[in-house]
Write an enzyme that holds these catalytic residues in place. Structure first.
Site, PDB file in Angstrom:
ATOM      1  N   LYS A 251       0.281 -17.453  13.098  1.00  0.00           N
ATOM      2  CA  LYS A 251       1.516 -16.836  12.295  1.00  0.00           C
ATOM      3  C   LYS A 251       2.546 -17.407  12.771  1.00  0.00           C
ATOM      4  O   LYS A 251       3.249 -17.527  12.591  1.00  0.00           O
ATOM      5  CB  LYS A 251       1.174 -15.542  12.852  1.00  0.00           C
ATOM      6  CG  LYS A 251      -0.347 -14.664  12.033  1.00  0.00           C
ATOM      7  CD  LYS A 251       0.674 -14.632  10.196  1.00  0.00           C
ATOM      8  CE  LYS A 251      -0.747 -14.010   9.215  1.00  0.00           C
ATOM      9  NZ  LYS A 251      -0.871 -14.272   8.450  1.00  0.00           N
TER      10      LYS A 251
ATOM     11  N   ILE B 200      -1.253  -2.126  10.300  1.00  0.00           N
ATOM     12  CA  ILE B 200      -0.795  -1.174   9.267  1.00  0.00           C
ATOM     13  C   ILE B 200      -2.414  -0.345   8.534  1.00  0.00           C
ATOM     14  O   ILE B 200      -3.536  -0.734   8.953  1.00  0.00           O
ATOM     15  CB  ILE B 200      -0.833  -2.079   7.589  1.00  0.00           C
ATOM     16  CG1 ILE B 200       0.232  -2.963   7.832  1.00  0.00           C
ATOM     17  CG2 ILE B 200      -1.109  -1.165   6.789  1.00  0.00           C
ATOM     18  CD1 ILE B 200       1.510  -2.989   7.877  1.00  0.00           C
TER      19      ILE B 200
ATOM     20  N   TYR C   5      -5.604 -16.428  15.298  1.00  0.00           N
ATOM     21  CA  TYR C   5      -4.787 -15.497  14.073  1.00  0.00           C
ATOM     22  C   TYR C   5      -3.962 -15.667  14.335  1.00  0.00           C
ATOM     23  O   TYR C   5      -2.665 -16.359  13.964  1.00  0.00           O
ATOM     24  CB  TYR C   5      -5.457 -14.282  13.968  1.00  0.00           C
ATOM     25  CG  TYR C   5      -4.213 -13.156  12.890  1.00  0.00           C
ATOM     26  CD1 TYR C   5      -4.814 -13.753  11.935  1.00  0.00           C
ATOM     27  CD2 TYR C   5      -3.705 -12.964  13.749  1.00  0.00           C
ATOM     28  CE1 TYR C   5      -3.888 -13.123  10.770  1.00  0.00           C
ATOM     29  CE2 TYR C   5      -3.196 -11.644  12.801  1.00  0.00           C
ATOM     30  CZ  TYR C   5      -3.162 -11.581  11.514  1.00  0.00           C
ATOM     31  OH  TYR C   5      -2.159 -10.709  10.732  1.00  0.00           O
TER      32      TYR C   5
ATOM     33  N   ASP D 108      -6.569 -13.351  -6.311  1.00  0.00           N
ATOM     34  CA  ASP D 108      -7.407 -13.594  -4.748  1.00  0.00           C
ATOM     35  C   ASP D 108      -8.712 -14.798  -5.508  1.00  0.00           C
ATOM     36  O   ASP D 108      -9.341 -14.699  -6.726  1.00  0.00           O
ATOM     37  CB  ASP D 108      -7.877 -12.190  -5.082  1.00  0.00           C
ATOM     38  CG  ASP D 108      -8.499 -11.650  -3.943  1.00  0.00           C
ATOM     39  OD1 ASP D 108      -7.548 -11.211  -3.198  1.00  0.00           O
ATOM     40  OD2 ASP D 108      -9.298 -11.885  -3.138  1.00  0.00           O
TER      41      ASP D 108
ATOM     42  N   LEU E  51      -6.062  -9.005  -3.428  1.00  0.00           N
ATOM     43  CA  LEU E  51      -6.988  -7.061  -3.762  1.00  0.00           C
ATOM     44  C   LEU E  51      -7.071  -6.403  -2.295  1.00  0.00           C
ATOM     45  O   LEU E  51      -8.158  -5.332  -2.368  1.00  0.00           O
ATOM     46  CB  LEU E  51      -8.740  -7.750  -3.900  1.00  0.00           C
ATOM     47  CG  LEU E  51      -8.776  -8.381  -5.567  1.00  0.00           C
ATOM     48  CD1 LEU E  51      -9.519  -8.500  -6.155  1.00  0.00           C
ATOM     49  CD2 LEU E  51      -7.262  -7.617  -7.108  1.00  0.00           C
ATOM     50  N   GLY E  52      -6.181  -7.800  -1.341  1.00  0.00           N
ATOM     51  CA  GLY E  52      -6.834  -7.039   0.413  1.00  0.00           C
ATOM     52  C   GLY E  52      -5.853  -5.448   0.390  1.00  0.00           C
ATOM     53  O   GLY E  52      -5.506  -4.353  -0.250  1.00  0.00           O
ATOM     54  N   GLN E  53      -5.974  -5.252   1.835  1.00  0.00           N
ATOM     55  CA  GLN E  53      -5.068  -3.769   2.287  1.00  0.00           C
ATOM     56  C   GLN E  53      -3.825  -3.814   1.554  1.00  0.00           C
ATOM     57  O   GLN E  53      -3.576  -2.979   1.427  1.00  0.00           O
ATOM     58  CB  GLN E  53      -5.805  -3.709   3.854  1.00  0.00           C
ATOM     59  CG  GLN E  53      -4.519  -2.418   4.013  1.00  0.00           C
ATOM     60  CD  GLN E  53      -5.318  -2.071   5.877  1.00  0.00           C
ATOM     61  OE1 GLN E  53      -4.843  -3.327   5.607  1.00  0.00           O
ATOM     62  NE2 GLN E  53      -4.829  -1.301   5.928  1.00  0.00           N
TER      63      GLN E  53
ATOM     64  N   GLY F 153      -3.752 -13.274  -2.742  1.00  0.00           N
ATOM     65  CA  GLY F 153      -4.967 -12.615  -1.557  1.00  0.00           C
ATOM     66  C   GLY F 153      -4.166 -10.946  -2.114  1.00  0.00           C
ATOM     67  O   GLY F 153      -3.912  -9.928  -1.843  1.00  0.00           O
TER      68      GLY F 153
END
Ligand code: NAD
Ligand code: SER
Length: 315
Positions: free
Chosen positions: A146, A172, A142, A34, A10-12, A8
């Site tokens: 978590k 973030i 979500y 990714d 390539l994300g923020q 993952g």
């Protein structure tokens, strides 16, 4: 911790964490993966694997070929997208996570890091200075994924000795890569609209107070926990981490110090209901005591830097 696989990437967060890893550990020791291709050259200095985190064999093959001993799993469906597609959120956030955990145990990985989120809290939680240990009964898929991740972290640490580490990130704020479909995304979008149109319509209500963090603090905190001495850690996948808290009104007022004509209006949608049961602030005393956490960016400094950096992109 000699060779790291970032899934993952390539994300923020991954697009900023990976370059920092490169500086610290060397590009040759960081492999990125990714489900998407790196079309924009975000992590162009690293070996790249196109991997879907739900594909156990693909992750295993990368571990073997690259002799991976540490995995950072950032692949996830965030809160707003998760409410639109709860099945997908479960599949990626839990089935994907279990793949990483099982392979972590099978290959005796040095450590595994997977973020949690302020989304673990819910209507029955204490929402001001939210404690590390409190009732966790979130009302979003979500959030459920978590909390499950945090419980799995404890379980696999206790029963299999897997060194599983994770932070409950707040929202973030960053400018390099757009956020991926969360409830806190407004606190990034607002800067683009402020600079382009001098006005912004917020999808949360004016009084939605949430914990937030600027990306440099997020990256620094992540690396601090990753490198922390295991013997000092009393927790595993669930560290609260605080930096600042604000409502959209407070953020708008701070932006107005730089752009006096800026106006904010409100058109709340389903994301208002998500934000309603997230904490206004968190108690991060465990992170401070166990691995020395202290934030460096407050709201005025963050807003000034975001406006400067986003202006370069918008212009
Ligand atoms: P993001 O949505 O920006 O990036 C996620 C990355 O995962 C994307 O590059 C996407 O292509 C990739 N991905 C999606 N499905 C995949 C799959 N099946 N296989 C492999 N890769 C896949 O997310 P982010 O903001 O970088 O978040 C990273 C982690 O931090 C997530 O666990 C998220 O829940 C957590 N987190 C983020 C925030 C935040 O504000 N950004 C706050 C709290 C927690
Ligand atoms: N920023 C994230 C979201 O809004 C919090 O986990 O989904």
């Amino acid at each position: 911790m000699k060779k790291i696989l970032v899934i993952g990437a390539l994300g923020q967060i991954g697009s900023e964490l990976t370059p920092e890893f490169n500086k610290r550990y060397g590009c040759d020791n960081v492999v990125v993966a990714d489900v998407a291709y790196d079309k924009h050259g975000v992590v162009k200095d690293n070996a790249f694997e196109k991997i879907d985190v739900t594909d156990y064999n693909a992750i295993e093959s990368a571990i073997k070929r690259h002799r991976i001993d540490t995995i950072i799993n950032l692949a996830a469906i965030l809160s707003a997208k998760g409410e639109q597609n709860p099945d997908l959120a479960w599949r990626i956030n839990i089935d994907g996570l279990l793949n990483v955990i099982r392979l972590g145990v099978k290959y005796k990985l040095d450590r595994v890091m997977v973020p949690s989120s302020i989304a673990v809290f819910g209507p029955q939680s204490v929402l001001y200075n939210a404690p590390q240990e409190t009732v966790l009964k979130p009302n979003t898929m979500y959030g459920i994924t978590k909390v499950t991740g945090e419980l799995l972290a404890d379980y696999y640490f206790r029963n299999f000795g897997l060194d599983f580490r994770g932070i409950r990130y707040p929202g973030i704020i960053s400018y390099k890569t757009p956020p991926g479909g969360g409830t806190t995304d407004y606190a990034v979008e607002i800067f683009y609209d402020a600079l382009k149109h001098k006005k912004y319509t917020c999808f949360l209500s004016s009084e939605a107070c949430l914990p937030m963090m600027y990306m440099p603090d997020c990256i620094r905190g992540t690396i601090m926990l990753l490198e922390a001495d295991r013997s000092k850690l009393q927790h595993h996948g669930n560290y609260n981490l605080g930096a600042m808290s604000f409502t959209p009104e407070i953020l708008a007022a701070e932006i107005r110090k730089h752009i006096p004509e800026f106006e904010i209006s409100y058109k709340p949608d389903f994301r208002r209901e998500i934000a309603k049961y997230w904490p206004a602030s968190v108690d991060d005393s465990s992170a401070r005591a166990e691995w020395g956490w202290a934030p460096q960016w407050d709201l005025p400094a963050t807003v000034a830097d975001m406006l400067k950096e986003v202006a370069k992109k918008v212009n």
